[in-house]
Design a protein around this motif. Sequence first.
Motif, mmCIF file in Angstrom:
data_model
loop_
_atom_site.group_PDB
_atom_site.id
_atom_site.type_symbol
_atom_site.label_atom_id
_atom_site.label_comp_id
_atom_site.label_asym_id
_atom_site.label_seq_id
_atom_site.Cartn_x
_atom_site.Cartn_y
_atom_site.Cartn_z
ATOM 1 N N GLY A 170 0.812 -1.213 0.000
ATOM 2 C CA GLY A 170 0.000 0.000 0.000
ATOM 3 C C GLY A 170 0.839 1.254 0.000
ATOM 4 O O GLY A 170 0.521 2.245 -0.669
ATOM 5 N N GLN A 171 1.943 1.245 0.736
ATOM 6 C CA GLN A 171 2.828 2.405 0.764
ATOM 7 C C GLN A 171 3.532 2.616 -0.566
ATOM 8 O O GLN A 171 3.734 3.757 -0.994
ATOM 9 C CB GLN A 171 3.833 2.259 1.906
ATOM 10 C CG GLN A 171 3.195 2.363 3.282
ATOM 11 C CD GLN A 171 4.163 2.114 4.413
ATOM 12 O OE1 GLN A 171 5.354 2.418 4.311
ATOM 13 N NE2 GLN A 171 3.665 1.537 5.508
ATOM 14 N N TRP A 172 3.900 1.526 -1.237
ATOM 15 C CA TRP A 172 4.505 1.665 -2.564
ATOM 16 C C TRP A 172 3.517 2.280 -3.551
ATOM 17 O O TRP A 172 3.872 3.146 -4.363
ATOM 18 C CB TRP A 172 4.986 0.311 -3.083
ATOM 19 C CG TRP A 172 6.407 -0.016 -2.766
ATOM 20 C CD1 TRP A 172 6.873 -0.956 -1.896
ATOM 21 C CD2 TRP A 172 7.572 0.629 -3.314
ATOM 22 N NE1 TRP A 172 8.244 -0.938 -1.862
ATOM 23 C CE2 TRP A 172 8.699 0.014 -2.728
ATOM 24 C CE3 TRP A 172 7.759 1.652 -4.242
ATOM 25 C CZ2 TRP A 172 9.996 0.398 -3.039
ATOM 26 C CZ3 TRP A 172 9.059 2.033 -4.554
ATOM 27 C CH2 TRP A 172 10.149 1.416 -3.956
ATOM 28 N N VAL A 173 2.269 1.814 -3.506
ATOM 29 C CA VAL A 173 1.235 2.382 -4.377
ATOM 30 C C VAL A 173 1.083 3.882 -4.107
ATOM 31 O O VAL A 173 0.968 4.692 -5.038
ATOM 32 C CB VAL A 173 -0.106 1.647 -4.179
ATOM 33 C CG1 VAL A 173 -1.254 2.404 -4.844
ATOM 34 C CG2 VAL A 173 -0.023 0.228 -4.732
ATOM 35 N N ALA A 174 1.087 4.246 -2.837
ATOM 36 C CA ALA A 174 0.949 5.662 -2.474
ATOM 37 C C ALA A 174 2.104 6.487 -3.049
ATOM 38 O O ALA A 174 1.890 7.605 -3.536
ATOM 39 C CB ALA A 174 0.889 5.808 -0.960
ATOM 40 N N ARG A 175 3.318 5.964 -2.980
ATOM 41 C CA ARG A 175 4.469 6.703 -3.513
ATOM 42 C C ARG A 175 4.324 6.938 -5.015
ATOM 43 O O ARG A 175 4.606 8.034 -5.517
ATOM 44 C CB ARG A 175 5.764 5.945 -3.226
ATOM 45 C CG ARG A 175 6.149 5.909 -1.754
ATOM 46 C CD ARG A 175 7.522 5.290 -1.546
ATOM 47 N NE ARG A 175 7.796 5.145 -0.125
ATOM 48 C CZ ARG A 175 7.617 4.019 0.568
ATOM 49 N NH1 ARG A 175 7.169 2.922 -0.056
ATOM 50 N NH2 ARG A 175 7.878 3.966 1.855
ATOM 51 N N ILE A 176 3.897 5.910 -5.732
ATOM 52 C CA ILE A 176 3.728 6.063 -7.177
ATOM 53 C C ILE A 176 2.609 7.055 -7.473
ATOM 54 O O ILE A 176 2.735 7.927 -8.343
ATOM 55 C CB ILE A 176 3.445 4.698 -7.830
ATOM 56 C CG1 ILE A 176 4.613 3.732 -7.599
ATOM 57 C CG2 ILE A 176 3.203 4.870 -9.333
ATOM 58 C CD1 ILE A 176 4.336 2.305 -8.024
ATOM 59 N N ALA A 177 1.495 6.919 -6.742
ATOM 60 C CA ALA A 177 0.364 7.816 -6.959
ATOM 61 C C ALA A 177 0.737 9.262 -6.670
ATOM 62 O O ALA A 177 0.310 10.186 -7.378
ATOM 63 C CB ALA A 177 -0.819 7.379 -6.083
ATOM 64 N N ARG A 178 1.543 9.478 -5.626
ATOM 65 C CA ARG A 178 2.005 10.833 -5.334
ATOM 66 C C ARG A 178 2.817 11.384 -6.502
ATOM 67 O O ARG A 178 2.759 12.574 -6.807
ATOM 68 C CB ARG A 178 2.858 10.846 -4.066
ATOM 69 C CG ARG A 178 2.062 10.691 -2.780
ATOM 70 C CD ARG A 178 1.217 11.898 -2.470
ATOM 71 N NE ARG A 178 2.038 13.099 -2.232
ATOM 72 C CZ ARG A 178 1.560 14.328 -2.131
ATOM 73 N NH1 ARG A 178 0.263 14.533 -2.271
ATOM 74 N NH2 ARG A 178 2.355 15.350 -1.896
ATOM 75 N N GLY A 179 3.567 10.498 -7.166
ATOM 76 C CA GLY A 179 4.332 10.932 -8.341
ATOM 77 C C GLY A 179 3.445 11.421 -9.469
ATOM 78 O O GLY A 179 3.870 12.247 -10.291
ATOM 79 N N PHE A 180 2.225 10.920 -9.525
ATOM 80 C CA PHE A 180 1.261 11.385 -10.522
ATOM 81 C C PHE A 180 0.566 12.674 -10.089
ATOM 82 O O PHE A 180 -0.235 13.226 -10.844
ATOM 83 C CB PHE A 180 0.180 10.325 -10.760
ATOM 84 C CG PHE A 180 0.632 9.134 -11.533
ATOM 85 C CD1 PHE A 180 1.480 9.261 -12.623
ATOM 86 C CD2 PHE A 180 0.210 7.869 -11.175
ATOM 87 C CE1 PHE A 180 1.891 8.160 -13.334
ATOM 88 C CE2 PHE A 180 0.619 6.753 -11.882
ATOM 89 C CZ PHE A 180 1.466 6.892 -12.972
ATOM 90 N N GLY A 181 0.849 13.110 -8.858
ATOM 91 C CA GLY A 181 0.176 14.292 -8.334
ATOM 92 C C GLY A 181 -1.179 13.985 -7.730
ATOM 93 O O GLY A 181 -2.030 14.878 -7.621
ATOM 94 N N MET A 182 -1.375 12.742 -7.312
ATOM 95 C CA MET A 182 -2.641 12.368 -6.694
ATOM 96 C C MET A 182 -2.622 12.661 -5.196
ATOM 97 O O MET A 182 -1.552 12.703 -4.575
ATOM 98 C CB MET A 182 -2.933 10.875 -6.924
ATOM 99 C CG MET A 182 -3.042 10.472 -8.374
ATOM 100 S SD MET A 182 -3.527 8.724 -8.586
ATOM 101 C CE MET A 182 -5.275 8.795 -8.185
ATOM 102 N N ASN A 183 -3.790 12.869 -4.631
ATOM 103 C CA ASN A 183 -3.949 12.980 -3.191
ATOM 104 C C ASN A 183 -4.147 11.578 -2.619
ATOM 105 O O ASN A 183 -4.811 10.737 -3.233
ATOM 106 C CB ASN A 183 -5.155 13.860 -2.861
ATOM 107 C CG ASN A 183 -5.044 15.240 -3.488
ATOM 108 O OD1 ASN A 183 -4.050 15.927 -3.307
ATOM 109 N ND2 ASN A 183 -6.064 15.626 -4.247
#
Length: 330
Positions: A170-183
């Motif tokens: 879940g934390q890895w997914v969050a890091r990638i999503a943050r790279g897309f500029g997601m909240n």
Amino acid sequence: MSVIETTPSREGLPLLVIPNCVPVMVKAFREFLPEFDGICRVRLFTDTMLDEEVLARRMKGADAVIVVGFHVGDDLLRTMSQTVRCIAFGGTGVDNYVNLEQAKEYGIRICNIVHYGDAAVAEHAIALLMEITRRVGEMNADMHEGVWHPLDGMELYGKTMGIVGFGGIGQWVARIARGFGMNIKVWSRHPHEEAMRELQAASAESIHDLFASSDVVSLHLAYNRNTRGIVTADDLDALRAGSILINTARAELIEAGSLAKRLEKGDIYAGLDVFDREPMPEVDPLRVVPGTILTPHAAWCTDTAVRNAVRQCIDSVRGFYTGEATNVVV
């Protein structure tokens, strides 16, 4: 099917049996087998056999077993307990695959593997998401057929990624999503305060709140008796039109039958790598409902993750034979 054996003539050595194998793991197992030289004999079956009677015959006389992709039912465990004293599982969520209390009564050590494929599974979750939002596979198929037809996409920047379960994946997914500029918004059964701060993640009060307030929901909970059906039909109904559900964890996290019914409405999307029955039966509503991208439980299948999984299995069994404790659950 083929059988790979090491030092079969040294019957005085204990016996490790790998009674079946996922094809992508065979190469890694073969590479690591020399590490058991002088410690034990090894018998590796390279097919994907799941029949309990056949598996029991193959494991006869084994002191240790590496289990890949099959459940050890109570009857099979009882049979194994005649000689087996260590079972190493090539996966996580081991309590879903064997009765741990019964294993403890029999004096069998149970080992699992941990964090072997966090990045791999997270990347696959994002791959499912990208296929839904940018439809690259669909356009590629069109192009190879000579069709020039650009398709509308969905931009992820500024959208909310809801994550259910905030462990390693879940934390890895969050890091990638943050790279897309997601909240990032999280519901987790355990506190992860440092990671929440690092990823500027907000906390959801409940799973229902997360589903109702996210544009994308990705499931990353461990599956056990406490999480079975934890995502209910009411939670799925809370998804807004155009929302996306990604599941690379376990199908059983979702209330049985509820996802297909929600998808039948045709207003949400789902990227799924896990299913109630695997392999997926030919007749399954998820094959025909709209808005789905399906893959065959392949999120973990990268060269690095496979090697990590096999490495941990080998280390667990070596530890059993040399008096060490590696990834011991029971």
